[in-house]
Motif scaffolding. Sequence first.
Motif, PDB file in Angstrom:
ATOM      1  N   ARG A 137       1.638  -5.334   6.841  1.00  0.00           N
ATOM      2  CA  ARG A 137       2.264  -6.634   6.580  1.00  0.00           C
ATOM      3  C   ARG A 137       3.667  -6.573   7.191  1.00  0.00           C
ATOM      4  O   ARG A 137       4.676  -6.850   6.526  1.00  0.00           O
ATOM      5  CB  ARG A 137       2.327  -6.964   5.077  1.00  0.00           C
ATOM      6  CG  ARG A 137       1.068  -6.673   4.305  1.00  0.00           C
ATOM      7  CD  ARG A 137      -0.128  -7.516   4.776  1.00  0.00           C
ATOM      8  NE  ARG A 137      -1.368  -6.755   4.745  1.00  0.00           N
ATOM      9  CZ  ARG A 137      -2.138  -6.569   3.679  1.00  0.00           C
ATOM     10  NH1 ARG A 137      -1.822  -7.143   2.549  1.00  0.00           N
ATOM     11  NH2 ARG A 137      -3.248  -5.864   3.767  1.00  0.00           N
ATOM     12  N   LYS A 192      -3.250 -11.796   6.798  1.00  0.00           N
ATOM     13  CA  LYS A 192      -2.348 -10.626   6.687  1.00  0.00           C
ATOM     14  C   LYS A 192      -1.064 -10.807   7.501  1.00  0.00           C
ATOM     15  O   LYS A 192      -0.088 -10.093   7.293  1.00  0.00           O
ATOM     16  CB  LYS A 192      -3.093  -9.360   7.093  1.00  0.00           C
ATOM     17  CG  LYS A 192      -4.121  -8.940   6.043  1.00  0.00           C
ATOM     18  CD  LYS A 192      -4.966  -7.806   6.544  1.00  0.00           C
ATOM     19  CE  LYS A 192      -5.943  -7.347   5.469  1.00  0.00           C
ATOM     20  NZ  LYS A 192      -7.017  -6.525   6.021  1.00  0.00           N
ATOM     21  N   GLU A 198       0.805  -1.231   0.000  1.00  0.00           N
ATOM     22  CA  GLU A 198       0.000   0.000   0.000  1.00  0.00           C
ATOM     23  C   GLU A 198       0.831   1.271   0.000  1.00  0.00           C
ATOM     24  O   GLU A 198       1.476   1.611   0.990  1.00  0.00           O
ATOM     25  CB  GLU A 198      -0.937  -0.009   1.229  1.00  0.00           C
ATOM     26  CG  GLU A 198      -1.945   1.110   1.208  1.00  0.00           C
ATOM     27  CD  GLU A 198      -3.109   0.871   2.160  1.00  0.00           C
ATOM     28  OE1 GLU A 198      -3.275  -0.266   2.653  1.00  0.00           O
ATOM     29  OE2 GLU A 198      -3.854   1.828   2.413  1.00  0.00           O
ATOM     30  N   ALA A 255      -8.564   3.339   5.189  1.00  0.00           N
ATOM     31  CA  ALA A 255      -8.057   1.966   5.059  1.00  0.00           C
ATOM     32  C   ALA A 255      -7.335   1.526   6.320  1.00  0.00           C
ATOM     33  O   ALA A 255      -7.196   0.331   6.590  1.00  0.00           O
ATOM     34  CB  ALA A 255      -7.122   1.860   3.857  1.00  0.00           C
ATOM     35  N   GLY A 312     -10.739  -3.770   8.112  1.00  0.00           N
ATOM     36  CA  GLY A 312     -11.772  -2.738   8.143  1.00  0.00           C
ATOM     37  C   GLY A 312     -13.105  -3.321   8.582  1.00  0.00           C
ATOM     38  O   GLY A 312     -13.594  -4.271   7.989  1.00  0.00           O
ATOM     39  N   TYR A 319       3.342   0.715  13.088  1.00  0.00           N
ATOM     40  CA  TYR A 319       2.481  -0.116  12.233  1.00  0.00           C
ATOM     41  C   TYR A 319       1.317   0.743  11.694  1.00  0.00           C
ATOM     42  O   TYR A 319       0.753   1.562  12.414  1.00  0.00           O
ATOM     43  CB  TYR A 319       1.928  -1.310  13.036  1.00  0.00           C
ATOM     44  CG  TYR A 319       0.667  -1.886  12.426  1.00  0.00           C
ATOM     45  CD1 TYR A 319       0.712  -2.610  11.243  1.00  0.00           C
ATOM     46  CD2 TYR A 319      -0.578  -1.639  13.018  1.00  0.00           C
ATOM     47  CE1 TYR A 319      -0.458  -3.090  10.658  1.00  0.00           C
ATOM     48  CE2 TYR A 319      -1.750  -2.115  12.450  1.00  0.00           C
ATOM     49  CZ  TYR A 319      -1.679  -2.832  11.261  1.00  0.00           C
ATOM     50  OH  TYR A 319      -2.832  -3.285  10.680  1.00  0.00           O
ATOM     51  N   GLY A 337     -10.563  -3.871   1.165  1.00  0.00           N
ATOM     52  CA  GLY A 337     -11.410  -4.958   0.685  1.00  0.00           C
ATOM     53  C   GLY A 337     -10.464  -6.104   0.358  1.00  0.00           C
ATOM     54  O   GLY A 337      -9.569  -5.944  -0.462  1.00  0.00           O
ATOM     55  N   SER A 338     -10.650  -7.220   1.044  1.00  0.00           N
ATOM     56  CA  SER A 338      -9.673  -8.302   0.924  1.00  0.00           C
ATOM     57  C   SER A 338     -10.313  -9.675   0.886  1.00  0.00           C
ATOM     58  O   SER A 338     -11.361  -9.901   1.499  1.00  0.00           O
ATOM     59  CB  SER A 338      -8.740  -8.298   2.147  1.00  0.00           C
ATOM     60  OG  SER A 338      -8.310  -7.012   2.455  1.00  0.00           O
ATOM     61  N   GLU A 358      -9.215 -12.933   8.393  1.00  0.00           N
ATOM     62  CA  GLU A 358      -8.563 -12.015   7.440  1.00  0.00           C
ATOM     63  C   GLU A 358      -7.235 -11.486   8.016  1.00  0.00           C
ATOM     64  O   GLU A 358      -6.228 -11.403   7.311  1.00  0.00           O
ATOM     65  CB  GLU A 358      -9.506 -10.848   7.125  1.00  0.00           C
ATOM     66  CG  GLU A 358      -8.957  -9.933   6.045  1.00  0.00           C
ATOM     67  CD  GLU A 358      -9.932  -8.826   5.670  1.00  0.00           C
ATOM     68  OE1 GLU A 358     -11.109  -9.096   5.417  1.00  0.00           O
ATOM     69  OE2 GLU A 358      -9.485  -7.658   5.644  1.00  0.00           O
ATOM     70  N   GLU A 413     -16.574  -0.544   1.713  1.00  0.00           N
ATOM     71  CA  GLU A 413     -15.368  -0.314   2.501  1.00  0.00           C
ATOM     72  C   GLU A 413     -14.297   0.370   1.621  1.00  0.00           C
ATOM     73  O   GLU A 413     -13.597   1.279   2.058  1.00  0.00           O
ATOM     74  CB  GLU A 413     -14.898  -1.710   2.949  1.00  0.00           C
ATOM     75  CG  GLU A 413     -13.821  -1.735   3.927  1.00  0.00           C
ATOM     76  CD  GLU A 413     -13.422  -3.183   4.280  1.00  0.00           C
ATOM     77  OE1 GLU A 413     -14.235  -4.112   4.136  1.00  0.00           O
ATOM     78  OE2 GLU A 413     -12.270  -3.345   4.692  1.00  0.00           O
ATOM     79  N   LEU A 448      -6.509   1.048  -1.188  1.00  0.00           N
ATOM     80  CA  LEU A 448      -6.428  -0.398  -1.051  1.00  0.00           C
ATOM     81  C   LEU A 448      -7.295  -0.794   0.144  1.00  0.00           C
ATOM     82  O   LEU A 448      -6.946  -0.497   1.283  1.00  0.00           O
ATOM     83  CB  LEU A 448      -4.966  -0.789  -0.801  1.00  0.00           C
ATOM     84  CG  LEU A 448      -4.585  -2.229  -1.084  1.00  0.00           C
ATOM     85  CD1 LEU A 448      -4.554  -2.490  -2.588  1.00  0.00           C
ATOM     86  CD2 LEU A 448      -3.208  -2.536  -0.508  1.00  0.00           C
ATOM     87  N   ALA A 507      -1.544  -6.925  12.278  1.00  0.00           N
ATOM     88  CA  ALA A 507      -2.474  -6.989  11.147  1.00  0.00           C
ATOM     89  C   ALA A 507      -3.810  -6.392  11.568  1.00  0.00           C
ATOM     90  O   ALA A 507      -4.226  -6.519  12.721  1.00  0.00           O
ATOM     91  CB  ALA A 507      -2.672  -8.424  10.682  1.00  0.00           C
ATOM     92  N   GLY A 508      -4.463  -5.751  10.617  1.00  0.00           N
ATOM     93  CA  GLY A 508      -5.755  -5.132  10.920  1.00  0.00           C
ATOM     94  C   GLY A 508      -6.746  -5.379   9.807  1.00  0.00           C
ATOM     95  O   GLY A 508      -6.404  -5.890   8.742  1.00  0.00           O
TER      96      GLY A 508
HETATM   97  C1  LIG Z   1      -4.830  -2.925   8.035  1.00  0.00           C
HETATM   98  C2  LIG Z   1      -4.291  -3.723   7.115  1.00  0.00           C
HETATM   99  O1  LIG Z   1      -4.651  -3.690   5.801  1.00  0.00           O
HETATM  100  C3  LIG Z   1      -5.551  -2.715   5.311  1.00  0.00           C
HETATM  101  C4  LIG Z   1      -6.942  -3.183   5.375  1.00  0.00           C
HETATM  102  C5  LIG Z   1      -7.523  -3.846   4.312  1.00  0.00           C
HETATM  103  C6  LIG Z   1      -8.917  -4.412   4.449  1.00  0.00           C
HETATM  104  O2  LIG Z   1      -9.523  -4.249   5.511  1.00  0.00           O
HETATM  105  O3  LIG Z   1      -9.404  -5.039   3.500  1.00  0.00           O
HETATM  106  C7  LIG Z   1      -6.843  -3.972   3.093  1.00  0.00           C
HETATM  107  C8  LIG Z   1      -5.640  -3.371   2.903  1.00  0.00           C
HETATM  108  C9  LIG Z   1      -5.101  -2.421   3.901  1.00  0.00           C
HETATM  109  O4  LIG Z   1      -5.490  -1.126   3.579  1.00  0.00           O
HETATM  110  C10 LIG Z   1      -3.195  -4.682   7.442  1.00  0.00           C
HETATM  111  O5  LIG Z   1      -2.719  -5.365   6.543  1.00  0.00           O
HETATM  112  O6  LIG Z   1      -2.812  -4.753   8.615  1.00  0.00           O
END
Ligand SMILES: C=C(O[C@@H]1C=C(C(=O)O)C=C[C@H]1O)C(=O)O
Length: 469
Positions: A423, A456, A273, A379, A439, A403, A290-291, A452, A317, A288, A436-437
């Motif tokens: 990451r 990550k 990102e 994001a 949304g 982070y 949505g995963s 998710e 999102e 970026l 890792a986080g």
């Molecule tokens: C917060 C993170 O990633 C963010 C959150 C995402 C999501 O919620 O889909 C996707 C990409 C990043 O903007 C992370 O990787 O820790």
Amino acid sequence: MTVSYRQDFYNVICTAIDHAKVVGKRCVVSEVKAIESIDPLDFYHTAAKQYRGERFFWESQSTGFALVGAGVAVSATAEGDNDTLVRDILKQLRNTATVTGISGIEGTGPLLFGGHTFDSTKQSSKEWASFGCCYFFLPTFLVTKQEGQYYLTRTVVCEPGDHADELMRQIQQSEDTIFRNVKMTHWEKQPWNPLLEQKDQDLDEWTHTVDDAIQIMEERAIKKIVLARTRKMIFQNELSSDELIRSLREQQENTCVFCLEKESAAFLGATPERLIKKSGRRIYSACLAGSVSRAKTDEEDSRLGEWLLNDRKNRMEHQYVVSAVRDSLTDLCEQLTIPNQPVLMKNKNIQHLYTSVEGLCAESASVFDFVKRLHPTPALGGLPRKAAMDWIREHERLNRGFYASPIGWCDAQENGEFDVGIRSALINGRNVLLYAGCGLLKDSIPKQEYEETAIKFKPMLNALTRRNS
Ligand SMILES: C=C(O[C@@H]1C=C(C(=O)O)C=C[C@H]1O)C(=O)O
């Protein structure tokens, strides 16, 4: 900034010492020269002997652009609001530094590399203590790889009482030592490093926090909150950022592999990102959010991608990020191009919705103007920004440190790039903190979000455990 073309480094140092005596302040002198091709990581590795704890690494896997810094010539750390401090140092450098040798190449000359905490109102925690709230440094040696060419910038800080011969001798000796050894770099096979302990945030606790977030989003006008978690790991032997970078760059195509060392700690990762890149008047950003995971077969992978492109929650999102990025950039840019529909960004372990952003800004704009405006995008924080940040500060069970924050560089021409430090992990000796986080929206399902975040973790986890999955 004075740019002197014909004088050699020694003469410029002499002049700078004389000038330092007159003004009673240190003067910075940098020399930029072309060098033979070297692997940036070999340089990073070789420089450890003299400069362990004082290095950074930055490599964009897609463009091949790389920066490696070693040795601290000038540094800045701060608690509290940090933006002003870095800008002041940069301004000071621009006004007082003398640059000799090749000019006009982005990412060369006196350059600051570093980052700051996600939330500048939060005191840094024990793990992040050495970094403080903000840490940037101007390296003694900087290797730049730009469009297939290689450059070395060496920087000397001249104090009023310094002697040019001594400064010259020291820097030449260090350079000779590193470059002699860089050619002989040999990556030894590392012995197995067993994992002794690991601890994730408890799933029940996580579920409870997600429920809290959902409730607050239902009650108040909060549309999105990004919630993060950590995994603590302890290995038997000390970890090396050199080896981890090596694994990341082998495995994580299409990302930017970064590392910032401070004393015995290092913050590193492979981020997909970009927050902002400024090159002259051109700017590039990215949305970026949505995963979904990658699949084992191409067919299943495409099916997951199609699902993501059409999933209402993920599209919403993502759209929050696009709108917020557009709003942040509109009055800083004369032109802004943002496609109407996202596409898929496929990384090794995960696929995302991605929208590119390109624009044209005023010549005088600084990359820091953009960082300040954009961070945190929805994001990484949420929407509205302030309400989401307040909630995160109160409810998230961790200190994010660097982070999810901007990490990157800025040169004296105000070109630079800051990506979002995701990451990623903080390593210190045998200890690791993975971050890792994800949304959250009103209709988020806690267990899915937990999974998710587990995906990550993977880029760093694979590098740490030397797996390739
Ligand atoms: C917060 C993170 O990633 C963010 C959150 C995402 C999501 O919620 O889909 C996707 C990409 C990043 O903007 C992370 O990787 O820790």
